[in-house]
Design a protein around this motif. Structure first.
Motif, PDB file in Angstrom:
ATOM      1  N   GLU A  50       0.825  -1.204   0.000  1.00 42.75           N
ATOM      2  CA  GLU A  50       0.000   0.000   0.000  1.00 42.75           C
ATOM      3  C   GLU A  50       0.868   1.266   0.000  1.00 42.75           C
ATOM      4  O   GLU A  50       0.546   2.261  -0.663  1.00 42.75           O
ATOM      5  CB  GLU A  50      -0.896  -0.022   1.243  1.00 42.75           C
ATOM      6  N   ALA A  51       1.969   1.204   0.752  1.00 49.72           N
ATOM      7  CA  ALA A  51       2.872   2.367   0.822  1.00 49.72           C
ATOM      8  C   ALA A  51       3.463   2.673  -0.558  1.00 49.72           C
ATOM      9  O   ALA A  51       3.541   3.844  -0.971  1.00 49.72           O
ATOM     10  CB  ALA A  51       3.993   2.092   1.829  1.00 49.72           C
ATOM     11  N   TRP A  52       3.868   1.619  -1.274  1.00 48.46           N
ATOM     12  CA  TRP A  52       4.410   1.835  -2.620  1.00 48.46           C
ATOM     13  C   TRP A  52       3.364   2.434  -3.553  1.00 48.46           C
ATOM     14  O   TRP A  52       3.652   3.343  -4.336  1.00 48.46           O
ATOM     15  CB  TRP A  52       4.931   0.517  -3.200  1.00 48.46           C
ATOM     16  N   LYS A  54       0.874   4.308  -2.749  1.00 49.96           N
ATOM     17  CA  LYS A  54       0.671   5.718  -2.390  1.00 49.96           C
ATOM     18  C   LYS A  54       1.788   6.591  -2.952  1.00 49.96           C
ATOM     19  O   LYS A  54       1.548   7.713  -3.410  1.00 49.96           O
ATOM     20  CB  LYS A  54       0.590   5.858  -0.868  1.00 49.96           C
ATOM     21  N   ALA A  73       9.734   5.359   1.696  1.00 49.66           N
ATOM     22  CA  ALA A  73       8.766   4.240   1.702  1.00 49.66           C
ATOM     23  C   ALA A  73       8.572   3.710   3.126  1.00 49.66           C
ATOM     24  O   ALA A  73       7.448   3.366   3.520  1.00 49.66           O
ATOM     25  CB  ALA A  73       9.264   3.124   0.785  1.00 49.66           C
ATOM     26  N   GLN A  76       6.380   6.212   4.959  1.00 53.10           N
ATOM     27  CA  GLN A  76       4.989   6.079   4.498  1.00 53.10           C
ATOM     28  C   GLN A  76       4.339   4.833   5.099  1.00 53.10           C
ATOM     29  O   GLN A  76       3.197   4.875   5.583  1.00 53.10           O
ATOM     30  CB  GLN A  76       4.976   6.004   2.969  1.00 53.10           C
ATOM     31  N   ALA A  77       5.088   3.734   5.097  1.00 51.25           N
ATOM     32  CA  ALA A  77       4.565   2.490   5.661  1.00 51.25           C
ATOM     33  C   ALA A  77       4.326   2.623   7.168  1.00 51.25           C
ATOM     34  O   ALA A  77       3.366   2.063   7.708  1.00 51.25           O
ATOM     35  CB  ALA A  77       5.537   1.347   5.377  1.00 51.25           C
ATOM     36  N   TYR A  79       3.417   5.350   8.772  1.00 52.33           N
ATOM     37  CA  TYR A  79       2.145   6.077   8.963  1.00 52.33           C
ATOM     38  C   TYR A  79       0.956   5.147   8.752  1.00 52.33           C
ATOM     39  O   TYR A  79      -0.023   5.177   9.511  1.00 52.33           O
ATOM     40  CB  TYR A  79       2.055   7.250   7.982  1.00 52.33           C
ATOM     41  N   LEU A  80       1.050   4.334   7.721  1.00 48.86           N
ATOM     42  CA  LEU A  80      -0.059   3.425   7.429  1.00 48.86           C
ATOM     43  C   LEU A  80      -0.232   2.404   8.564  1.00 48.86           C
ATOM     44  O   LEU A  80      -1.357   2.051   8.917  1.00 48.86           O
ATOM     45  CB  LEU A  80       0.201   2.701   6.100  1.00 48.86           C
TER      46      LEU A  80
END
Lengths: 185, 176
Positions: A50-52, A54, A73, A76-77, A79-80
C-alpha cells in the motif's frame, strides 16, 4: 545497469519499470521495518504494498519532488501501520499478539528513551571499535547506505558476498547483547 | 516442512536479506501462523533497525572509567604539592624578617596598610604579643600532613581563628 540515482530519476519521471526495480530492491527493508514495529508479517507485506502504491500515486499527482529510498517508503509504511493500529483499536480488534501490537510507537520517544538509546549507541560504538577494520568497513557499507546491496558492498570491500553476509552475522551477534535490551522493552 | 520452527540463523538471514526466495516464502508461511516465531522475527527486525541507527550516528567519544580515578589521583597530588609550596613559601617569608628566632612574625598575621600621615598622627595601637614563627593548618584534609611539615621545619602550628562554616555542622544543628 542503471544506478540508484538514475532509477530514482526515472521513477520520478513516471517510468513503470524503474518503479518496479526500486520496489523489488527496497520492499524487503520496508517489510522488516514494519516487523520491527510489531506488525504481523502478512499485514506488513500488505502495508508495504500500500505504501508503494501511495508513493506512485503521489508521483503521478506531481507531489513527489524527491525520492530518497528506502527512507520515504519506510516512513509512508510507518504512517499506514499507525493508522491500521488506531482503526483496530477503534473497532476493539486486536490485530495479533498484544505485546507486539503495543510495540508500535505512537509518537516521539521521551527523554528517558532517548537517553537509553544514546547509551546503547555509545556502547555499540565501543563494541565496534574493538572489531577488525575490515569488519567495521563492511558494517559501515551495509548499514550507512541502505541503498547498497550485499553484492555491491562485497565488490567495494574486495570480499565475497558470502563473506560479507558472514561478517554481518558476526557483527549482529556481538552487538545483540547491547541492542537487545532495548528490543526487549 | 512449514511446521518446523525456523532457526535463529534463518530468521537472521531473512532479516538481513540474505535468504533465497523459496526459503523466505516457507519462513513467512510459518511465521504467519506461529506467534513464537513472529515474536523472534520482530526481535531480529528491531535489532536490524538499531544497527542502522548505530551506523547513522557518528562515533561518540567513549568515557574511560579509569579516567575519573586518574583525575582524582592527580588532583590529590596537585593539592598536596600546593600545600607543601605554601608551607615552604611561608617559612621563606618568615625567616629574614627578624633576627632572633623568638621574634619572628607570624606569617598569617593581618597587617592593614596605613599611610605615613596616619602613622605620624595616630598613636601606635596596642599590638598583640608576637607569636613565634608558625603556620596555620586550616585545610581539614591535610591537617596531619601540614603539622608534620611544620614540626619538621621547626614551625609552630597556630590554631586558625577564622571559623569556616561547614555543611556537617549546619546539618547537625538542623537535626538537633
Amino acid at each position: 545497469m542503471t544506478s540508484n540515482s538514475d532509477a530514482a530519476a526515472l521513477a520520478l519521471a513516471g517510468d513503470q519499470d524503474a518503479w518496479n526495480a526500486l520496489i523489488t530492491k527496497h520492499n524487503h527493508r520496508v517489510v522488516v521495518s514494519l516487523l520491527a514495529r510489531g506488525v504481523s508479517i502478512e499485514r506488513a507485506k500488505e502495508i508495504a504494498h500500500e505504501a508503494w502504491l501511495k508513493l506512485i500515486l503521489q508521483q503521478r499527482l506531481g507531489r513527489l519532488p524527491h525520492l530518497a529510498l528506502p527512507g520515504v517508503a519506510i516512513t509512508q509504511a510507518g504512517y499506514l501501520a499507525l493508522d491500521d493500529q488506531r482503526s483496530a483499536r477503534a473497532a476493539c480488534e486486536v490485530p495479533f499478539d498484544d505485546a507486539l501490537a503495543l510495540a508500535i510507537p505512537e509518537g516521539a520517544p521521551n527523554a528517558e528513551e532517548r537517553l537509553l538509546r544514546k547509551e546503547q549507541v555509545q556502547q555499540a560504538h565501543a563494541a565496534l571499535a574493538r572489531m577488525s577494520p575490515s569488519t567495521r568497513r563492511v558494517f559501515k557499507l551495509i548499514y550507512q547506505d541502505p541503498d547498497l546491496s550485499h553484492a555491491e558492498a562485497a565488490r567495494r570491500s574486495g570480499l565475497s558476498v558470502q563473506r560479507v553476509r558472514q561478517i554481518i552475522c558476526e557483527v549482529r551477534s556481538k552487538l545483540r547483547v547491547v541492542l537487545e535490551e532495548q528490543a526487549r522493552d | 516442512m512449514t511446521d518446523e520452527h525456523p532457526t535463529a540463523s534463518e530468521l537472521e538471514r531473512y532479516v538481513i536479506g540474505a535468504h533465497e526466495s523459496a526459503d523466505a516464502l516457507r519462513l513467512e508461511t510459518h511465521v504467519a501462523r506461529c506467534a513464537t516465531c513472529a515474536t523472534a522475527l520482530a526481535r531480529e527486525a528491531r535489532i536490524e533497525l538499531k544497527l542502522q541507527e548505530v551506523a547513522r550516528v557518528p562515533a561518540l567519544p567513549i568515557e574511560d572509567p579509569r579516567r575519573g580515578r586518574r583525575v582524582a589521583v592527580l588532583g590529590g597530588i596537585a593539592v598536596l604539592a600546593c600545600s607543601a609550596a605554601l608551607v615552604l613559601f611561608g617559612s621563606w617569608r618568615a625567616a629574614p624578617q627578624e633576627q632572633p628566632d623568638e621574634a619572628r612574625p607570624f606569617i598569617a598575621t593581618h597587617s592593614p596598610h596605613r599611610n605615613v600621615e596616619d602613622a605620624r598622627t595616630e598613636p601606635e595601637p596596642e599590638r598583640a604579643p608576637r607569636s613565634p614563627s608558625g603556620i596555620a593548618c586550616i585545610e581539614p584534609a591535610y591537617v596531619k600532613q601540614c603539622m608534620r611539615d611544620a614540626h619538621r621545619r621547626g614551625l609552630a602550628v597556630i590554631e586558625p581563628t577564622i571559623q569556616v562554616p561547614r555543611y556537617e555542622y549546619a546539618a547537625a544543628d538542623q537535626l538537633n
